[in-house]
Structure formats: C-alpha cells, structure tokens
Design a protein around this motif. Structure first.
Motif, PDB file in Angstrom:
ATOM      1  N   UNK A   1      39.319  34.696  51.416  1.00  0.00           N
ATOM      2  CA  UNK A   1      39.979  34.208  50.208  1.00  0.00           C
ATOM      3  C   UNK A   1      41.415  34.728  50.241  1.00  0.00           C
ATOM      4  N   UNK A   2      42.368  33.842  50.390  1.00  0.00           N
ATOM      5  CA  UNK A   2      43.759  34.252  50.560  1.00  0.00           C
ATOM      6  C   UNK A   2      44.516  34.352  49.248  1.00  0.00           C
ATOM      7  N   UNK A   3      44.199  33.479  48.292  1.00  0.00           N
ATOM      8  CA  UNK A   3      44.841  33.512  46.978  1.00  0.00           C
ATOM      9  C   UNK A   3      43.996  32.734  45.980  1.00  0.00           C
ATOM     10  N   UNK A   4      44.095  33.042  44.700  1.00  0.00           N
ATOM     11  CA  UNK A   4      43.318  32.321  43.692  1.00  0.00           C
ATOM     12  C   UNK A   4      43.754  30.859  43.596  1.00  0.00           C
ATOM     13  N   UNK A   5      42.786  29.996  43.353  1.00  0.00           N
ATOM     14  CA  UNK A   5      43.042  28.571  43.145  1.00  0.00           C
ATOM     15  C   UNK A   5      42.726  28.252  41.696  1.00  0.00           C
ATOM     16  N   UNK A   6      43.728  27.812  40.962  1.00  0.00           N
ATOM     17  CA  UNK A   6      43.537  27.466  39.552  1.00  0.00           C
ATOM     18  C   UNK A   6      43.324  25.968  39.434  1.00  0.00           C
TER      19      UNK A   6
END
Length: 153
Positions: A63-68
């Motif tokens: 998981x590289x960054x949050x997805x909104x």
C-alpha cells in the motif's frame, strides 16, 4: 508485452471510517481485473477461457498511499511475471493518471473443480498469458522503492 487495463469504479461502500478505500477492498479490485483478463478477454481472442478453474495461492500487496473516493474509476494494470507448469504469478498496479496507490502480486494455481485438485496450465492458457508476460516488472519487492515508503491503510 501488453498489460491488461481494467477501469475499476470506486464504490461508496469501499470506504472505511477514515474516508479512504479499505485495505481489504483492494483484493476485490485485483480479483475484478484478473477475472476481466481471464474470463472476458481470453474468450474474446478465441482462446480457452480458463473455465477449468483456479485458486489463489498467495497475495502480496504494498500500500503506497491512501486512495480516497472519486467518481472516476481507477486503473488496474495487470501483467504476468512468472509461469510454471501449474501456476501463474500476476503483478498489478492500481493507479490514476497522477500516482500509483498499490503494487501487488498474486499467485494463481489452475484447479480441476471436478477432481478437486490442482492441474497444469493448458497450452491455450499458456499461449494467451504469454501475451501479457513481463518478467522485468515484478510488482511488490521489485526494488523500485524502500519498504518504509509503504503506508498502512
């Protein structure tokens, strides 16, 4: 080498209490892309449809960054990094036009549903998958980034 491109819609129910896509939902996105490749795309090219069955043996996700949530779908790129007589390793990137959110890898074993045991890839399946093979782009642990860059979501 071609990559399979799947445009995956984000659903409101995919969000968690923190307002981003829940980590477990990414597995569903990977599954949707893989099914689109092996059950929709393969028959469209006159190949076997992988209808003999298959099971997931392993998942790895970075998981590289949050997805909104967005009303625009994300892109799931899928390609094959490894094939043996009785397994396929798929790599993925889940991204939009600006950034990559997830890199993942799945090992899938062809399975004979009638016999209840693993089976070998058919020549038609192997030939189809060769069109999506890229041994140089491995997905997670490919050395493209340091582990501390991953984020928990």
């Amino acid at each position: 080498m071609a990559r399979h491109i799947y445009r995956c819609p984000l659903r409101w129910s995919d969000m968690d209490a923190f307002g981003h896509v829940n980590n477990a939902v990414f597995l569903r996105y990977l599954e949707e892309a893989r099914i689109d490749l092996t059950f929709r795309r393969a028959p469209g090219e006159g190949r076997g449809s992988f209808s003999g069955g298959s099971v997931v043996a392993r998942h790895e996700i970075d998981y590289l960054r949050p997805l909104v949530h967005s009303y625009e779908p994300v892109t799931v790129e899928t390609w094959v990094t490894r094939m043996t007589a009785a397994s396929v390793t798929y790599a993925y990137e889940i991204k939009d036009a600006e950034q990559v959110y997830v890199r993942a890898r799945t090992v899938v074993v062809p399975y004979d549903l009638t016999e209840g045991r693993p089976r070998r890839l058919t020549p038609e399946e192997r030939e189809f998958l060769e069109g999506y093979r890229d041994d140089g782009a491995e997905g997670p642990d490919s050395g493209e980034r340091a582990p501390e860059e991953a984020v928990a979501v």
